[in-house]
Motif scaffolding. Structure first.
Motif, mmCIF file in Angstrom:
data_model
loop_
_atom_site.group_PDB
_atom_site.id
_atom_site.type_symbol
_atom_site.label_atom_id
_atom_site.label_comp_id
_atom_site.label_asym_id
_atom_site.label_seq_id
_atom_site.Cartn_x
_atom_site.Cartn_y
_atom_site.Cartn_z
ATOM 1 N N GLU A 61 -13.504 -0.143 8.074
ATOM 2 C CA GLU A 61 -14.013 0.363 6.806
ATOM 3 C C GLU A 61 -12.933 0.919 5.898
ATOM 4 O O GLU A 61 -12.946 0.694 4.697
ATOM 5 C CB GLU A 61 -15.065 1.449 7.059
ATOM 6 C CG GLU A 61 -16.433 1.022 6.611
ATOM 7 C CD GLU A 61 -17.443 2.102 6.828
ATOM 8 O OE1 GLU A 61 -17.484 3.037 6.010
ATOM 9 O OE2 GLU A 61 -18.181 2.005 7.821
ATOM 10 N N ASP A 62 -11.982 1.634 6.463
ATOM 11 C CA ASP A 62 -10.963 2.268 5.631
ATOM 12 C C ASP A 62 -9.870 1.282 5.200
ATOM 13 O O ASP A 62 -9.000 1.630 4.417
ATOM 14 C CB ASP A 62 -10.344 3.478 6.341
ATOM 15 C CG ASP A 62 -9.823 3.145 7.725
ATOM 16 O OD1 ASP A 62 -10.253 2.140 8.304
ATOM 17 O OD2 ASP A 62 -8.973 3.903 8.230
ATOM 18 N N ASP A 63 -9.902 0.031 5.677
ATOM 19 C CA ASP A 63 -8.894 -0.962 5.319
ATOM 20 C C ASP A 63 -9.405 -1.990 4.310
ATOM 21 O O ASP A 63 -8.758 -3.003 4.074
ATOM 22 C CB ASP A 63 -8.403 -1.704 6.576
ATOM 23 C CG ASP A 63 -7.579 -0.817 7.491
ATOM 24 O OD1 ASP A 63 -7.089 0.230 7.014
ATOM 25 O OD2 ASP A 63 -7.424 -1.184 8.664
ATOM 26 N N VAL A 64 -10.542 -1.742 3.682
ATOM 27 C CA VAL A 64 -11.134 -2.701 2.756
ATOM 28 C C VAL A 64 -10.197 -2.991 1.588
ATOM 29 O O VAL A 64 -9.993 -4.151 1.222
ATOM 30 C CB VAL A 64 -12.509 -2.219 2.245
ATOM 31 C CG1 VAL A 64 -13.031 -3.114 1.128
ATOM 32 C CG2 VAL A 64 -13.499 -2.160 3.394
ATOM 33 N N GLU A 65 -9.606 -1.970 1.000
ATOM 34 C CA GLU A 65 -8.704 -2.179 -0.140
ATOM 35 C C GLU A 65 -7.486 -2.990 0.279
ATOM 36 O O GLU A 65 -7.028 -3.860 -0.476
ATOM 37 C CB GLU A 65 -8.282 -0.842 -0.741
ATOM 38 C CG GLU A 65 -9.390 -0.177 -1.535
ATOM 39 C CD GLU A 65 -8.934 1.131 -2.163
ATOM 40 O OE1 GLU A 65 -7.755 1.248 -2.531
ATOM 41 O OE2 GLU A 65 -9.778 2.029 -2.281
ATOM 42 N N ILE A 66 -6.959 -2.737 1.453
ATOM 43 C CA ILE A 66 -5.815 -3.498 1.955
ATOM 44 C C ILE A 66 -6.211 -4.958 2.116
ATOM 45 O O ILE A 66 -5.475 -5.868 1.712
ATOM 46 C CB ILE A 66 -5.306 -2.922 3.288
ATOM 47 C CG1 ILE A 66 -4.717 -1.522 3.072
ATOM 48 C CG2 ILE A 66 -4.280 -3.843 3.935
ATOM 49 C CD1 ILE A 66 -4.408 -0.776 4.350
ATOM 50 N N GLU A 68 -8.568 -6.610 0.549
ATOM 51 C CA GLU A 68 -8.733 -7.204 -0.777
ATOM 52 C C GLU A 68 -7.378 -7.587 -1.368
ATOM 53 O O GLU A 68 -7.212 -8.685 -1.913
ATOM 54 C CB GLU A 68 -9.472 -6.232 -1.703
ATOM 55 C CG GLU A 68 -10.926 -6.031 -1.324
ATOM 56 C CD GLU A 68 -11.581 -4.872 -2.058
ATOM 57 O OE1 GLU A 68 -12.813 -4.788 -1.995
ATOM 58 O OE2 GLU A 68 -10.873 -4.050 -2.689
ATOM 59 N N ASP A 69 -6.396 -6.694 -1.246
ATOM 60 C CA ASP A 69 -5.054 -6.971 -1.760
ATOM 61 C C ASP A 69 -4.414 -8.150 -1.026
ATOM 62 O O ASP A 69 -3.744 -8.994 -1.631
ATOM 63 C CB ASP A 69 -4.155 -5.743 -1.636
ATOM 64 C CG ASP A 69 -4.565 -4.606 -2.573
ATOM 65 O OD1 ASP A 69 -5.309 -4.880 -3.542
ATOM 66 O OD2 ASP A 69 -4.135 -3.464 -2.327
#
Length: 107
Positions: A61-66, A68-69
């Protein structure tokens, strides 16, 4: 008059070679990677996405932005490679034809 007829023949020959080259480029499959191979994207020569592979370690969950990038970076990597391959193929086809700098085929 012969020069015009010869030139017209060369134009038709170039056109058929160009169509064949465009078909070859469209059939290419280019793989782009990011995050050291954690995300892999496969595009066609036309830039259409064929597949995407994501390493399971990124499903937190906490790696979603990573994630996406990394997806954006892998897509860009594949697209850049595809454009480079298309340019190489077209350069071979247009060798000897004086074109202005930065001009790309097909128009």
């Amino acid at each position: 008059m012969r020069d015009i007829m010869g030139m017209m023949g060369k134009v038709k020959e170039m056109q058929s070679k160009m169509e064949k080259m465009q078909e070859e480029i469209a059939a290419l499959e280019i793989e782009g990677k990011s995050g050291g191979g954690l995300v892999t994207v496969v595009l066609t020569g036309k830039g259409e996405m064929r597949s995407i592979k994501i390493d399971p370690s990124l499903f937190k969950e906490d790696d979603v932005e990573i994630l996406e990038d990394l997806l954006v970076a892998a897509h860009k990597d594949a697209k850049d490679k595809g454009e480079a391959q298309a340019q190489q193929k077209m350069a071979a086809l247009t060798a000897g034809i004086p074109l202005p700098p930065g001009m790309k085929f097909p128009f």
